[in-house]
Every structure is written in structure tokens, then in C-alpha cells.
Design an enzyme around this catalytic site. Structure first.
Site, PDB file in Angstrom:
ATOM      1  N   ASP A 222      11.330  15.077   6.741  1.00  0.00           N
ATOM      2  CA  ASP A 222      10.530  15.795   7.732  1.00  0.00           C
ATOM      3  C   ASP A 222       9.087  15.301   7.640  1.00  0.00           C
ATOM      4  O   ASP A 222       8.525  15.195   6.550  1.00  0.00           O
ATOM      5  CB  ASP A 222      10.588  17.300   7.459  1.00  0.00           C
ATOM      6  CG  ASP A 222      10.050  18.108   8.622  1.00  0.00           C
ATOM      7  OD1 ASP A 222      10.820  18.391   9.547  1.00  0.00           O
ATOM      8  OD2 ASP A 222       8.846  18.442   8.601  1.00  0.00           O
ATOM      9  N   ILE A 223       8.494  14.978   8.802  1.00  0.00           N
ATOM     10  CA  ILE A 223       7.108  14.489   8.810  1.00  0.00           C
ATOM     11  C   ILE A 223       6.158  15.634   8.438  1.00  0.00           C
ATOM     12  O   ILE A 223       6.249  16.727   8.995  1.00  0.00           O
ATOM     13  CB  ILE A 223       6.737  13.932  10.197  1.00  0.00           C
ATOM     14  CG1 ILE A 223       7.680  12.789  10.594  1.00  0.00           C
ATOM     15  CG2 ILE A 223       5.283  13.433  10.205  1.00  0.00           C
ATOM     16  CD1 ILE A 223       7.441  12.264  11.996  1.00  0.00           C
TER      17      ILE A 223
ATOM     18  N   GLU B 107      10.566  16.703  14.382  1.00  0.00           N
ATOM     19  CA  GLU B 107      10.060  15.668  13.484  1.00  0.00           C
ATOM     20  C   GLU B 107      10.988  15.462  12.287  1.00  0.00           C
ATOM     21  O   GLU B 107      10.576  14.930  11.253  1.00  0.00           O
ATOM     22  CB  GLU B 107       8.657  16.015  13.000  1.00  0.00           C
ATOM     23  CG  GLU B 107       8.549  17.281  12.200  1.00  0.00           C
ATOM     24  CD  GLU B 107       8.278  18.526  13.038  1.00  0.00           C
ATOM     25  OE1 GLU B 107       7.699  19.477  12.497  1.00  0.00           O
ATOM     26  OE2 GLU B 107       8.647  18.539  14.234  1.00  0.00           O
TER      27      GLU B 107
END
Length: 355
Positions: free
Chosen positions: A213-214, A256
Site C-alpha cells: 500500500d502506498i 493505492e
């Protein structure tokens, strides 16, 4: 009061759209209703203009062509159905050709048998028998060969047409399973792939799941806008793909979040891959070459779990997701392996495409 008023108007809009479609002779299909509903409420002026240009008697083909551009999520499925129907029709024609060929050969064999009976009979003179038999067999053989050649050409053509349709179906499936932004697999494809891991004990024993996950991506979108965010997402997808083996499966599973399924991978190898991806992204520059604006650094948090440590696909996803949650809580930009005893306050909906 305003909200109540808008709510009361909804049935009227639906009724007016349905009435208008009936007047214009438009088939009451869900995909057609979606087109005319959007045109009626004016949410897409370009769509409204295109439908108006078709006039009062638009063909289904024209409507589907417009629908495919504006509502691909509906019309990809329509395309698959259309290709399936076409393939079934071609296969039916091919079977008919083969049955005709069988019938022709059966008649020819019957003729050969009758001719043999005439030759071995004693009711006519030998010369007359031979003359008649040669004439009959010559004509029948020529007809059978001609028909056979024509059918062979038709079978070849049908086979080619079915191969074209098969390729069309493969393309529809590829599109349906591809994330349009990153060109990676999407959540639908990920769900199918993850479920297949548990079809074999060997696969389960040597498969790792990584969920990435960003970090602080909402801040990026809020600061620079969604177009910049989309470019960053695409770049992150490219970096992830570039740091994986060709046989590794990678998907953008939503927002994301990305997921990687590593086959033929030990626990140590899964962790090494996760760290390689994390370090590669952390050192990737995210800068606008024209304006000089620096969007970075962009980092990832990753959760890792081996399939052998989970009971089923849902359990595997949940455990990797818990590890990701712990990586976020521990300060982000790190990889954490799932361990028994880890807990997470919130859960995510897995298998969102499952019906």
C-alpha cells in the site's frame, strides 16, 4: 426539504426515461436504459449530444458502440456474450458440414455396394454390367470428390473463423481482467488467481502473498490532484513489475493497494522480493520534468504471508492484510511478516467480484 423533493422526483425520471425509450422504439435493455438515463439527467453532455444525433430510431449496434465508449464495465460483458454466441453459431455450422459429409460418404458406400452386387449378379451380360457400373461409379466418384473438396474448404474456413472468435474472446477476457490505469491485473483477476493457489497442496506449500500500500497517498492526491496521483500509481505499478520474476502475478487490487502472488517461493524469498520492491520504489524519483515539482519520496508498506500458514484464500488475504496494517502502524515504509497473535481493528472486503 430539498433532499425529500429530489428523492420524490426519482421515480418520475425513471418513468420518463422508460416512456421516451418506448416512443423511440429502443429495446428496454438495462444497458440501453443506462445510456438514456445518463443523457436525460445531463451528467454527460457529450453522451447526450451523440444520442440526440442518432435520431428516434437508433439501431442496437449504434447504441452498443456508444455504450462501449462510455460504460465499458457493462459492454465488455456484452461483447463476451456476443462472441460466445457467434462461436456457438459457427460450431453449429461446422457440425452440419461434417454431418453432410458423413451422409454423402454413406450414400457413396451404399452405391459401391449396389454396384458390386450388380457385377456379381448373373441377370445381365458382362459387357452391359461393366458399362453401366463404370458409368455410375465415374459419375458418383466425381460428384463425391467435388462435394468433399467443397466441404473441406468450408470446414477450413469455419475453423479459421472460430479461431478469430477465440482470439476475440481471449481479448475480452484480458480487458475484463486488466486495470486500465496501471495495465496490471485487476481485483477480479487477483481473486481468481489467489483462489487457484489452494487447488493444489504443492502450490499452497510454496506460494507467498505480498500486499503493498502506498504510504500517505491521500496527501499526494490532495496536494497535487488526481491526475498526478494517477501517474504516480502507474509508475508504482511499473516499478513493482520490473522487480519481479516474469512468472510472478501482480495486480492493482484497489485504490493505492497492490498485491503480488509469488509461486515457487519460500518464506525467505517472499521477504527478499518485498524488500527489493520497497527499496526500489523508495529510490525512484517522482519529479515533474517541466515544472521541477518533486512529488516524492513515494514509499510502500508491505504485509507478507505464506499460503501454507493460512487455511484458505480468504484467510491468506486477511493475514497478509493484518501484516500490512501492522507495517503502517509501525511507521510505514517497511515490510512485516504475519505472525500469529497479530490483530487488526478493521477488515477489508475480499472477493469483491465474487457472486
Amino acid at each position: 426539504m430539498q433532499a425529500a423533493s429530489n428523492k420524490a422526483q426519482i421515480p418520475d425520471i425513471a418513468a420518463q426515461v422508460t416512456y421516451a425509450m418506448r416512443i423511440m422504439g429502443i429495446s428496454p435493455l438495462p444497458r440501453n436504459y443506462e445510456l438514456y438515463y445518463e443523457a436525460y439527467i445531463g451528467s454527460n453532455p457529450k453522451l447526450t449530444k451523440e444520442l440526440a444525433a442518432l435520431g428516434s430510431r437508433a439501431t442496437q449496434e449504434e447504441l452498443d458502440e456508444i455504450g462501449a465508449r462510455y460504460f465499458a464495465h457493462v459492454h465488455h460483458a456484452v461483447g463476451v456474450d456476443r462472441a460466445h454466441n457467434h462461436l456457438a453459431s459457427e460450431l453449429s455450422d461446422l457440425l452440419k458440414l461434417l454431418k453432410d459429409e458423413q451422409f454423402a460418404l454413406e450414400n457413396y458406400n451404399k452405391l459401391l455396394d449396389e454396384t458390386y452386387q450388380n457385377i456379381t449378379g448373373k441377370s445381365s451380360s458382362s459387357a452391359e454390367i461393366l458399362r453401366q457400373c463404370v458409368s455410375i461409379l465415374t459419375e458418383a466418384t466425381a460428384d463425391t470428390m467435388s462435394q468433399g473438396k467443397e466441404r473441406a474448404e468450408n470446414v477450413s474456413l469455419k475453423s479459421f473463423e472460430m479461431e478469430v472468435i477465440r482470439q476475440e474472446l481471449d481479448e475480452y477476457k484480458r480487458i475484463a481482467n486488466t486495470d486500465s490505469l496501471t495495465r496490471l491485473a485487476n481485483r477480479r483477476a487477483f481473486d481468481e488467481k489467489l483462489a487457484s493457489v489452494y487447488n493444489s497442496e504443492q502450490l499452497r506449500a510454496y506460494t507467498g502473498l505480498l500486499i503493498a500500500d502506498i504510504d500517505h497517498f491521500k496527501k499526494v492526491n490532495d496536494s497535487y490532484g488526481h491526475p498526478v496521483g494517477d501517474k504516480i500509481l502507474a509508475t508504482v505499478g511499473t516499478v513493482i513489475r520490473a522487480n519481479l520474476r516474469r512468472d510472478a502475478f501482480v495486480a492493482r487490487t484497489g485504490g493505492e493497494e497492490f498485491a503480488i502472488i509469488l509461486g515457487d517461493s519460500s518464506l525467505e524469498e517472499s521477504l527478499q522480493v518485498a524488500e527489493r520492491i520497497r527499496n526500489a520504489l523508495a529510490t525512484t524519483p517522482f519529479k515533474n520534468s517541466k515544472t521541477g515539482v518533486n512529488y516524492g519520496p513515494i514509499t510502500l508498506s508491505l504485509g507478507v504471508c505464506q499460503a501454507s500458514h493460512a487455511d484458505d484464500p480468504v484467510d491468506l488475504y486477511n493475514k497478509a492484510d493484518i501484516a500490512l496494517y501492522c507495517a503502517k502502524n509501525a511507521g510505514r515504509n517497511r515490510t512485516i511478516l504475519f505472525e500469529e497473535g497479530m490483530k487488526k481493528d478493521t477488515g477489508k472486503n475480499w472477493l469483491i467480484y465474487r457472486k
